[in-house]
Write a protein that holds these residues in place. Structure first.
Motif, PDB file in Angstrom:
ATOM      1  N   THR A  38      10.030   0.859 -12.018  1.00 41.02           N
ATOM      2  CA  THR A  38       8.986   1.886 -12.012  1.00 41.02           C
ATOM      3  C   THR A  38       7.630   1.282 -12.339  1.00 41.02           C
ATOM      4  N   ARG A  39       7.606   0.442 -13.376  1.00 39.62           N
ATOM      5  CA  ARG A  39       6.325  -0.120 -13.808  1.00 39.62           C
ATOM      6  C   ARG A  39       5.744  -1.070 -12.768  1.00 39.62           C
ATOM      7  N   VAL A  40       6.629  -1.834 -12.093  1.00 40.61           N
ATOM      8  CA  VAL A  40       6.127  -2.743 -11.059  1.00 40.61           C
ATOM      9  C   VAL A  40       5.541  -1.928  -9.899  1.00 40.61           C
ATOM     10  N   ILE A  41       6.200  -0.818  -9.541  1.00 45.11           N
ATOM     11  CA  ILE A  41       5.703   0.041  -8.466  1.00 45.11           C
ATOM     12  C   ILE A  41       4.335   0.625  -8.820  1.00 45.11           C
ATOM     13  N   TYR A  42       4.215   1.162 -10.036  1.00 45.59           N
ATOM     14  CA  TYR A  42       2.916   1.710 -10.443  1.00 45.59           C
ATOM     15  C   TYR A  42       1.881   0.600 -10.577  1.00 45.59           C
ATOM     16  N   GLY A  43       2.349  -0.612 -10.894  1.00 46.82           N
ATOM     17  CA  GLY A  43       1.437  -1.750 -11.010  1.00 46.82           C
ATOM     18  C   GLY A  43       0.735  -2.041  -9.693  1.00 46.82           C
ATOM     19  N   ALA A  44       1.422  -1.785  -8.575  1.00 48.56           N
ATOM     20  CA  ALA A  44       0.815  -2.016  -7.262  1.00 48.56           C
ATOM     21  C   ALA A  44      -0.446  -1.175  -7.123  1.00 48.56           C
TER      22      ALA A  44
ATOM     23  N   VAL B 298       0.852  -1.199   0.000  1.00 47.96           N
ATOM     24  CA  VAL B 298       0.000   0.000   0.000  1.00 47.96           C
ATOM     25  C   VAL B 298       0.888   1.249   0.000  1.00 47.96           C
ATOM     26  N   LEU B 299       1.944   1.223   0.805  1.00 45.33           N
ATOM     27  CA  LEU B 299       2.857   2.372   0.847  1.00 45.33           C
ATOM     28  C   LEU B 299       3.498   2.599  -0.521  1.00 45.33           C
ATOM     29  N   ILE B 300       3.956   1.493  -1.126  1.00 41.83           N
ATOM     30  CA  ILE B 300       4.560   1.590  -2.458  1.00 41.83           C
ATOM     31  C   ILE B 300       3.576   2.218  -3.446  1.00 41.83           C
ATOM     32  N   ALA B 301       2.318   1.757  -3.362  1.00 37.82           N
ATOM     33  CA  ALA B 301       1.312   2.265  -4.295  1.00 37.82           C
ATOM     34  C   ALA B 301       1.071   3.752  -4.060  1.00 37.82           C
ATOM     35  N   LEU B 302       0.946   4.132  -2.793  1.00 37.97           N
ATOM     36  CA  LEU B 302       0.644   5.533  -2.484  1.00 37.97           C
ATOM     37  C   LEU B 302       1.811   6.445  -2.851  1.00 37.97           C
ATOM     38  N   LEU B 303       3.022   5.956  -2.575  1.00 41.35           N
ATOM     39  CA  LEU B 303       4.189   6.819  -2.771  1.00 41.35           C
ATOM     40  C   LEU B 303       4.839   6.630  -4.143  1.00 41.35           C
TER      41      LEU B 303
ATOM     42  N   LEU C 210      -4.750 -12.159 -20.299  1.00 45.21           N
ATOM     43  CA  LEU C 210      -5.449 -12.601 -21.508  1.00 45.21           C
ATOM     44  C   LEU C 210      -5.751 -11.427 -22.439  1.00 45.21           C
ATOM     45  N   GLY C 211      -5.342 -10.223 -22.025  1.00 47.77           N
ATOM     46  CA  GLY C 211      -5.589  -9.041 -22.861  1.00 47.77           C
ATOM     47  C   GLY C 211      -6.985  -8.477 -22.667  1.00 47.77           C
ATOM     48  N   LEU C 212      -7.686  -8.938 -21.610  1.00 49.61           N
ATOM     49  CA  LEU C 212      -9.068  -8.503 -21.416  1.00 49.61           C
ATOM     50  C   LEU C 212      -9.192  -7.474 -20.294  1.00 49.61           C
ATOM     51  N   GLY C 213      -8.086  -7.160 -19.650  1.00 47.26           N
ATOM     52  CA  GLY C 213      -8.134  -6.200 -18.551  1.00 47.26           C
ATOM     53  C   GLY C 213      -7.474  -4.898 -18.955  1.00 47.26           C
ATOM     54  N   ALA C 214      -6.466  -4.495 -18.165  1.00 49.10           N
ATOM     55  CA  ALA C 214      -5.773  -3.240 -18.428  1.00 49.10           C
ATOM     56  C   ALA C 214      -5.217  -3.223 -19.850  1.00 49.10           C
ATOM     57  N   GLN C 215      -5.221  -2.047 -20.476  1.00 50.41           N
ATOM     58  CA  GLN C 215      -4.707  -1.901 -21.837  1.00 50.41           C
ATOM     59  C   GLN C 215      -3.416  -1.076 -21.804  1.00 50.41           C
ATOM     60  N   PRO C 216      -2.559  -1.259 -22.819  1.00 50.67           N
ATOM     61  CA  PRO C 216      -1.309  -0.505 -22.830  1.00 50.67           C
ATOM     62  C   PRO C 216      -1.589   1.002 -22.865  1.00 50.67           C
ATOM     63  N   PRO C 217      -0.771   1.845 -22.268  1.00 51.45           N
ATOM     64  CA  PRO C 217       0.502   1.512 -21.618  1.00 51.45           C
ATOM     65  C   PRO C 217       0.372   1.302 -20.106  1.00 51.45           C
ATOM     66  N   ASP C 218      -0.850   1.031 -19.614  1.00 51.21           N
ATOM     67  CA  ASP C 218      -1.023   0.846 -18.163  1.00 51.21           C
ATOM     68  C   ASP C 218      -0.093  -0.248 -17.642  1.00 51.21           C
ATOM     69  N   PRO C 219       0.631   0.009 -16.572  1.00 50.02           N
ATOM     70  CA  PRO C 219       1.582  -0.989 -16.067  1.00 50.02           C
ATOM     71  C   PRO C 219       0.897  -2.005 -15.161  1.00 50.02           C
ATOM     72  N   GLU C 220      -0.039  -2.787 -15.718  1.00 51.57           N
ATOM     73  CA  GLU C 220      -0.727  -3.786 -14.892  1.00 51.57           C
ATOM     74  C   GLU C 220       0.127  -5.050 -14.900  1.00 51.57           C
ATOM     75  N   TRP C 221       0.261  -5.703 -13.732  1.00 52.05           N
ATOM     76  CA  TRP C 221       1.183  -6.830 -13.610  1.00 52.05           C
ATOM     77  C   TRP C 221       0.883  -7.976 -14.590  1.00 52.05           C
ATOM     78  N   GLY C 222      -0.389  -8.352 -14.696  1.00 52.30           N
ATOM     79  CA  GLY C 222      -0.764  -9.454 -15.594  1.00 52.30           C
ATOM     80  C   GLY C 222      -0.459  -9.110 -17.050  1.00 52.30           C
ATOM     81  N   LYS C 223      -0.792  -7.877 -17.418  1.00 50.47           N
ATOM     82  CA  LYS C 223      -0.550  -7.417 -18.796  1.00 50.47           C
ATOM     83  C   LYS C 223       0.958  -7.377 -19.080  1.00 50.47           C
ATOM     84  N   MET C 224       1.742  -6.954 -18.061  1.00 50.89           N
ATOM     85  CA  MET C 224       3.189  -6.911 -18.247  1.00 50.89           C
ATOM     86  C   MET C 224       3.718  -8.310 -18.539  1.00 50.89           C
ATOM     87  N   LEU C 225       3.166  -9.312 -17.849  1.00 57.40           N
ATOM     88  CA  LEU C 225       3.592 -10.695 -18.078  1.00 57.40           C
ATOM     89  C   LEU C 225       3.321 -11.132 -19.512  1.00 57.40           C
ATOM     90  N   SER C 226       2.092 -10.836 -19.996  1.00 59.77           N
ATOM     91  CA  SER C 226       1.768 -11.332 -21.336  1.00 59.77           C
ATOM     92  C   SER C 226       2.556 -10.553 -22.393  1.00 59.77           C
TER      93      SER C 226
END
Lengths: 299, 334
Positions: A91-97, A48-53, A239-255
């Motif tokens: 950076t992207r992993v932090i924003y992904g939180a 939560v701290l990582i996400a907020l900060l 699966l490409g059905l959630g967050a869209q680029p360039p959002d740093p969503e963890w699942g999307k980053m994996l795919s």
């Protein structure tokens, strides 16, 4: 006689402690003693701290591309390395939180609000309302949850917002059933009968007696539910059905990175580890809360 | 028992009907014009109208549903927009592939989960117990798509022990009779090919089976602990029976009842997880079939795929319920 009077006036030594004790304070005391719950809370607070900060911690912008630095291994300049567009993974992993916690938290809140409303309706009013709502829950629960979420996103169109709605809808029956069964058992409690006898209205009985007493199982289930919701959101993103680029969503980053897995394994390592750690945090805290608040739910 | 079975099936009917309504509504819930969504904005009005007629979208809602149910009951599962083939013809090999993967995952999850749970309970609070339960916790919290990727990275790309995608060696295809390749190769007596097929199964079934394995291990442990404290176990120990016999013969029998329920429920849940595993391992199963249909907006395939998996899910749950009463004679549904 005088002795008895002094006895009455004398303050028993344990009074100050009793004053500060209450159900929530007791629960917190038990919580602090529960190691698994505390580890879970620690992990959650960390994320939560990582996400907020995020804007203060992150060394780069999450959209910032440096094409010369594509797929660079972890180094002092890029702690987690870079992805195929030269974006800093740390950076992207932090924003992904931010994204994962946001989806996890709000989808569960949504499920709880709708589930509680329907569960109370079904449990309190019974008859055909109960019949209708319970059957609806049965039908929704008859689908594997991720599949139903996929179907909903397939209808609404892929986006983070729609993934959140889908996850919230899919999990409504879990909370609905929980609240319904709790309301059914509370309805026949003597204090509810008493409240009715003194002429209390249904709505007031619900708000001041039934809901406050159904809250513990909801808290436990909700904490575990955030864990599930985070995994489901990441799965939809993958699966490409959630967050869209360039959002740093963890699942999307994996795919996005899986095609570079042999060349740049760090691109899939860190987002996945983050999903797992966050989920472990909520699972640990949920298990701990269950042991403390609701010993009967314990296996 | 028979009357219970009848009652249980009767309760299922409204659920099944409800499920068909939900699946049927998928195409109607698309915001805007479904024909335009499917064909894209550049499609001509003529082709859109043709599609509307093909899907029956030009008729009133109730008529459409009645037609849909009529077709379903006659075994007509619709036609794929993408391949123009009846789905009932297309889906069988996919279904068999998913079945094979699910079965392999469940065998892995059950064998490992139950034994780890037993050993953990037997040696409660030992280092084995602690390690096993930490691994189980990680297992339940594992995003299976990430586990799959890590398996591919380590066991295929780095160590080169196992194949990372597909069901078999493409250069030496399996002659399919049942579409369950393990059975097909055994029927053909082709042992080297059987080994190839099994090698292809290992990584995806571990990825898919990890969550159920962890859940089964936790359940077995807590259920065994409860049983191990009961009087009859103390009696068995007092008689001088070996630890092994007490644990595996006397305790396990009673501890297994709640475990079986979990195994059943997890088998159903695996069908959902199959979508992710199949995507990662390019496994040609129903999950992948649905996923590909989503990307090409092939709504009839999405509808039918989801309906079939959901029906199997319901059927497995029913089976678990019935099994429960068959195994534990104390449970009487009369």
């Amino acid at each position: 006689m005088t002795q008895a009077a002094t006895n009455v006036n004398a303050t028993p030594p344990n009074v100050p402690e009793e004053k500060v004790s209450g159900p929530w304070r007791d629960a917190w005391k038990a919580f602090r003693k529960n190691k698994t719950a505390m580890v879970g809370l620690g992990i959650i607070v960390f994320f939560v701290l990582i996400a907020l900060l995020a804007p203060f911690i992150a060394p780069y912008g999450f959209k910032e591309q440096e094409l010369v630095n594509r797929l660079k291994a972890p180094s002092s300049a890029h702690w987690f390395g870079t992805d195929d567009l030269g974006r800093d993974l740390f950076t992207r992993v932090i924003y992904g939180a931010r994204i994962s916690l946001w989806v996890g938290f709000f989808s569960v809140i949504g499920s709880i609000v709708v589930g509680t409303f329907l569960g109370v309706l079904a449990g309190f009013y019974g008859k055909w309302i109960d019949m209708l709502i319970s059957r609806m829950f049965d039908i929704l629960l008859a689908f594997p949850s991720i599949l139903l979420a996929i179907a909903i996103v397939a209808i609404l169109g892929p986006s983070l917002q729609n993934a959140l709605y889908a996850i919230a809808i899919v999990n409504v029956p879990t909370y609905g059933r929980l609240v319904r069964s709790k309301v059914l058992s509370l309805k026949s409690e003597e204090y509810v009968t008493a409240a009715r006898a003194i002429g209390m209205k249904n709505s007031r009985i619900l708000i001041s007696h039934i809901l406050p007493n159904s809250i513990t199982p909801i808290i436990v289930q909700g904490t575990l539910g955030i864990a599930t919701a985070i995994i489901e959101a990441a799965a939809l993103g993958f699966l490409g059905l959630g967050a869209q680029p360039p959002d740093p969503e963890w699942g999307k980053m994996l795919s996005d990175s899986r095609q570079f897995i042999s060349k740049a394994p760090w691109t899939v390592l860190f987002p996945g580890l983050s999903i797992m750690l966050t989920v472990i945090g909520f699972n640990l805290m949920g298990d701990g809360l269950r042991d403390i608040l609701d010993p009967r739910m314990k296996n | 028992m028979n009357s219970y079975l009848l009652k249980r099936v009767m309760v299922l009917i409204p659920v099944l009907i409800g499920m068909t309504i939900i699946v049927f509504s998928i195409i109607h819930a698309i915001p805007g014009d479904p024909a335009e969504t499917i064909l894209g904005q550049k499609a001509t009005e003529q082709s859109k109208q043709a599609l509307r007629e093909q899907l029956g979208l030009d008729k009133p809602w109730l008529n459409q549903y009645i037609n849909y149910m009529g077709d379903l009951l006659q075994g007509d599962l619709g036609t794929s927009i993408r391949t123009k083939t009846p789905i009932v013809k297309e889906i069988l090999p996919y279904l068999a592939a998913t079945l094979e993967l699910t079965a392999a995952s469940m065998i892995f999850a059950t064998i490992v989960g139950v034994n780890v749970g037993i050993l953990s309970a037997w040696r409660q609070n030992s280092w084995f117990d602690y390690t096993a339960m930490v691994i189980a916790l990680i297992g339940v919290s594992m995003p299976i798509f990430w586990l799959g990727l890590m398996e591919q990275l380590i066991f295929s790309l780095k160590l080169d022990w196992l194949p990372s995608i597909g069901r078999m060696d493409q250069r030496n295809p399996v002659e399919s009779v049942t579409n369950l390749y393990v059975i097909d190769t055994i029927l053909a007596g082709n042992w080297s090919q059987l080994w190839t097929v099994i090698k292809h199964l290992i990584l995806p079934s571990i990825a898919l089976g990890t969550i159920p394995m962890a859940i089964i291990a936790r359940m077995t442990r807590s259920s065994m602990l409860e049983v191990m404290n009961s009087d009859y176990i103390r009696t068995a120990k007092a008689k001088g029976l070996s630890q092994f016999l007490v644990v595996y013969k006397h305790a396990l029998k009673n501890a297994l009842i709640p475990v079986l329920t979990v195994i059943g429920l997890q088998t159903g849940a695996l069908l959902g997880g199959a979508v992710l595993t199949e995507t990662i391992f390019a496994w040609p199963g129903v999950g992948r079939y649905i996923f590909e249909a989503i990307s090409s907006r092939d709504y009839p395939v999405i509808q039918t795929g989801i309906l079939i998996i959901a029906f199997i899910f319901v059927f497995i749950n029913l089976l678990v319920d019935l099994l429960y009463s068959a195994i534990d004679p104390r449970i009487n549904y009369k």
